[in-house]
Motif scaffolding. Structure first.
Motif, mmCIF file in Angstrom:
data_model
loop_
_atom_site.group_PDB
_atom_site.id
_atom_site.type_symbol
_atom_site.label_atom_id
_atom_site.label_comp_id
_atom_site.label_asym_id
_atom_site.label_seq_id
_atom_site.Cartn_x
_atom_site.Cartn_y
_atom_site.Cartn_z
ATOM 1 N N GLY A 1 5.288 8.145 -0.232
ATOM 2 C CA GLY A 1 6.050 8.687 0.721
ATOM 3 C C GLY A 1 6.644 7.369 1.615
ATOM 4 N N PRO A 2 6.751 7.898 2.873
ATOM 5 C CA PRO A 2 7.128 6.598 4.059
ATOM 6 C C PRO A 2 6.293 5.485 3.997
ATOM 7 N N LEU A 3 5.033 5.564 3.208
ATOM 8 C CA LEU A 3 4.076 4.376 3.737
ATOM 9 C C LEU A 3 4.207 3.347 2.573
ATOM 10 N N THR A 4 4.120 2.096 2.931
ATOM 11 C CA THR A 4 4.187 0.780 2.124
ATOM 12 C C THR A 4 2.745 0.244 2.391
ATOM 13 N N CYS A 5 1.932 0.405 1.163
ATOM 14 C CA CYS A 5 0.456 -0.013 1.524
ATOM 15 C C CYS A 5 0.020 -1.397 0.518
ATOM 16 N N ARG A 6 -0.923 -1.867 0.760
ATOM 17 C CA ARG A 6 -1.915 -2.767 0.286
ATOM 18 C C ARG A 6 -3.198 -2.449 0.297
ATOM 19 N N SER A 7 -3.808 -2.492 -0.753
ATOM 20 C CA SER A 7 -5.341 -1.817 -0.853
ATOM 21 C C SER A 7 -6.267 -2.906 -1.493
ATOM 22 N N ARG A 8 -7.449 -2.961 -0.709
ATOM 23 C CA ARG A 8 -8.412 -3.751 -1.389
ATOM 24 C C ARG A 8 -9.765 -3.066 -1.705
ATOM 25 N N SER A 9 -10.697 -3.287 -2.579
ATOM 26 C CA SER A 9 -11.851 -2.659 -2.765
ATOM 27 C C SER A 9 -12.760 -3.837 -2.709
ATOM 28 N N ASN A 10 -14.122 -3.347 -2.564
ATOM 29 C CA ASN A 10 -15.318 -4.327 -2.748
ATOM 30 C C ASN A 10 -16.297 -3.844 -3.682
ATOM 31 N N PRO A 11 -17.216 -4.736 -3.885
ATOM 32 C CA PRO A 11 -18.219 -4.351 -5.217
ATOM 33 C C PRO A 11 -19.073 -3.016 -4.800
ATOM 34 N N THR A 12 -19.236 -2.597 -3.679
ATOM 35 C CA THR A 12 -19.699 -1.357 -3.293
ATOM 36 C C THR A 12 -18.976 -0.098 -3.079
ATOM 37 N N GLY A 13 -17.692 -0.475 -3.648
ATOM 38 C CA GLY A 13 -16.616 0.762 -3.435
ATOM 39 C C GLY A 13 -16.067 0.863 -2.319
ATOM 40 N N GLU A 14 -16.207 0.500 -1.207
ATOM 41 C CA GLU A 14 -15.364 0.689 0.001
ATOM 42 C C GLU A 14 -14.055 -0.022 -0.184
ATOM 43 N N VAL A 15 -13.166 0.998 0.729
ATOM 44 C CA VAL A 15 -11.651 0.282 0.530
ATOM 45 C C VAL A 15 -11.089 -0.153 1.863
ATOM 46 N N LEU A 16 -10.243 -1.097 2.025
ATOM 47 C CA LEU A 16 -9.638 -1.717 3.105
ATOM 48 C C LEU A 16 -8.196 -1.465 2.903
ATOM 49 N N GLU A 17 -7.625 -0.591 3.325
ATOM 50 C CA GLU A 17 -6.216 -0.208 2.923
ATOM 51 C C GLU A 17 -5.294 -0.497 4.356
ATOM 52 N N TYR A 18 -4.052 -0.974 4.215
ATOM 53 C CA TYR A 18 -3.104 -1.389 5.077
ATOM 54 C C TYR A 18 -1.598 -0.805 4.861
ATOM 55 N N CYS A 19 -1.431 0.173 5.657
ATOM 56 C CA CYS A 19 -0.022 1.060 5.325
ATOM 57 C C CYS A 19 0.793 0.914 6.559
ATOM 58 N N LEU A 20 2.155 0.662 6.052
ATOM 59 C CA LEU A 20 3.151 0.209 7.315
ATOM 60 C C LEU A 20 4.307 1.490 6.910
ATOM 61 N N PHE A 21 4.843 1.856 7.819
ATOM 62 C CA PHE A 21 5.891 2.768 7.777
ATOM 63 C C PHE A 21 7.168 2.282 8.727
ATOM 64 N N GLU A 22 8.324 2.602 8.360
ATOM 65 C CA GLU A 22 9.653 1.910 9.077
ATOM 66 C C GLU A 22 9.670 2.879 10.272
ATOM 67 N N GLY A 23 9.582 2.474 11.485
ATOM 68 C CA GLY A 23 9.714 3.156 12.768
ATOM 69 C C GLY A 23 8.673 2.170 13.640
ATOM 70 N N GLY A 24 8.737 3.150 14.982
ATOM 71 C CA GLY A 24 8.068 2.754 16.010
ATOM 72 C C GLY A 24 6.508 3.259 16.326
ATOM 73 N N HIS A 25 6.322 3.337 17.517
ATOM 74 C CA HIS A 25 5.122 3.896 17.908
ATOM 75 C C HIS A 25 5.007 5.227 18.021
ATOM 76 N N SER A 26 4.656 5.834 16.731
ATOM 77 C CA SER A 26 4.645 7.158 16.338
ATOM 78 C C SER A 26 3.522 7.761 15.620
ATOM 79 N N PHE A 27 3.363 9.048 15.634
ATOM 80 C CA PHE A 27 2.257 9.384 14.591
ATOM 81 C C PHE A 27 2.785 10.627 14.075
ATOM 82 N N ARG A 28 2.424 10.779 12.683
ATOM 83 C CA ARG A 28 2.744 12.019 11.943
ATOM 84 C C ARG A 28 1.527 12.483 11.204
#
Length: 266
Positions: free
Chosen positions: A222-249
């Motif tokens: 959708g509007p999100l461009t993300c990069r995701s990482r996982s670790n050996p125990t299955g947790e995820v660390l994900e960073y997603c950006l959207f084109e825009g300012g200080h807003s919430f959807r």
């Protein structure tokens, strides 16, 4: 007769009648809660604990019909936290430079205890999320109280000044979402008074090393461009950006919940 009168008074007390339109008191603080629309009144459900932005309130969160509908459709209870005077007492903040955050952490502990005891909330499926200053609250909870939550979704907020050197275990799953043109909480931070908002990349880098997260996988949804990482125990660390300012959807939050569910956290 006296016992019956006492029971009737307890059943009619504000503490037991609290919900989306009435405060649920915990000590000298309070929160509000709404269960999914089809809840049977018995089955424990997952919950999202939401931390509002600067000058927000629990009552204001409950007026967000889109947020309530999305979480209800997903089968989640919504727990709206209430900061003191519309803000959060966090380390290195403009008015809280000497704070260690303990007062806020105790408040969240009290709300979780109360909500799980009285509102059919599953203690193993609670997600912490928040926007702006609330996102800052979420990052601090991820580092200080990982055992209390199934995952964390900070939106447009990070640590004041800099991230801590390390966090408490266990390592948690975090999905951070932010606007590329955010000028209120810029990705690179900005000075405010004697302190500054931290840099998002510094927080992510600290947690990446702390949690032993592996190489990133980039994707667009959708509007999100993300990069995701996982670790050996299955947790995820994900960073997603959207084109825009200080807003919430709500769809941003929905993506975070879907990511946590896919990772097996919910």
């Amino acid at each position: 007769m006296r016992i019956l009168l006492t029971c009737l008074l307890l059943l009619s007390s504000p503490a037991l009648a609290c919900g989306p339109d009435t405060d649920c008191p915990v000590g000298d603080r309070h929160y509000r809660i709404v269960m999914p629309a089809d809840h049977d009144g018995i089955t424990p459900v997952p919950a999202l604990i939401w931390s509002h932005g600067y000058r927000g309130s629990a009552a204001g969160v409950m007026r967000n019909g889109s947020l309530r509908r999305m979480l209800s459709d997903a089968g989640f209870a919504l727990i709206a936290m209430n900061g003191l005077n519309g803000s959060w007492n966090l380390p290195n903040g403009p008015r809280t430079m000497n704070s260690d955050g303990s007062a806020e952490f105790a408040y969240f502990d009290a709300v979780i205890t109360d909500a799980t005891a009285r509102h059919h909330v599953d203690p193993d499926r609670i997600v912490a999320a928040g926007f702006s200053a609330g996102g800052m609250m979420v990052w601090n909870l991820a580092c200080s109280h990982p055992e209390s939550f199934a995952g964390f979704i900070p939106l447009s907020g990070t640590y004041w000044l800099h991230p801590p050197e390390t966090c408490k275990t266990p390592v948690s799953s975090i999905v951070h979402i932010h606007g590329t043109q955010d000028k209120t909480v810029p990705l690179k931070g900005r000075p405010i008074g004697e302190t500054k908002q931290g840099e998002v990349e510094e927080a992510l880098s600290m947690y990446e090393k702390f949690g032993n997260f592996g190489p990133s996988n980039s994707f667009k949804t959708g509007p999100l461009t993300c990069r995701s990482r996982s670790n050996p125990t299955g947790e995820v660390l994900e960073y997603c950006l959207f084109e825009g300012g200080h807003s919430f959807r709500t769809e941003y939050l929905g993506h975070g919940l879907a990511t946590l569910k896919e990772a097996g956290q919910l």
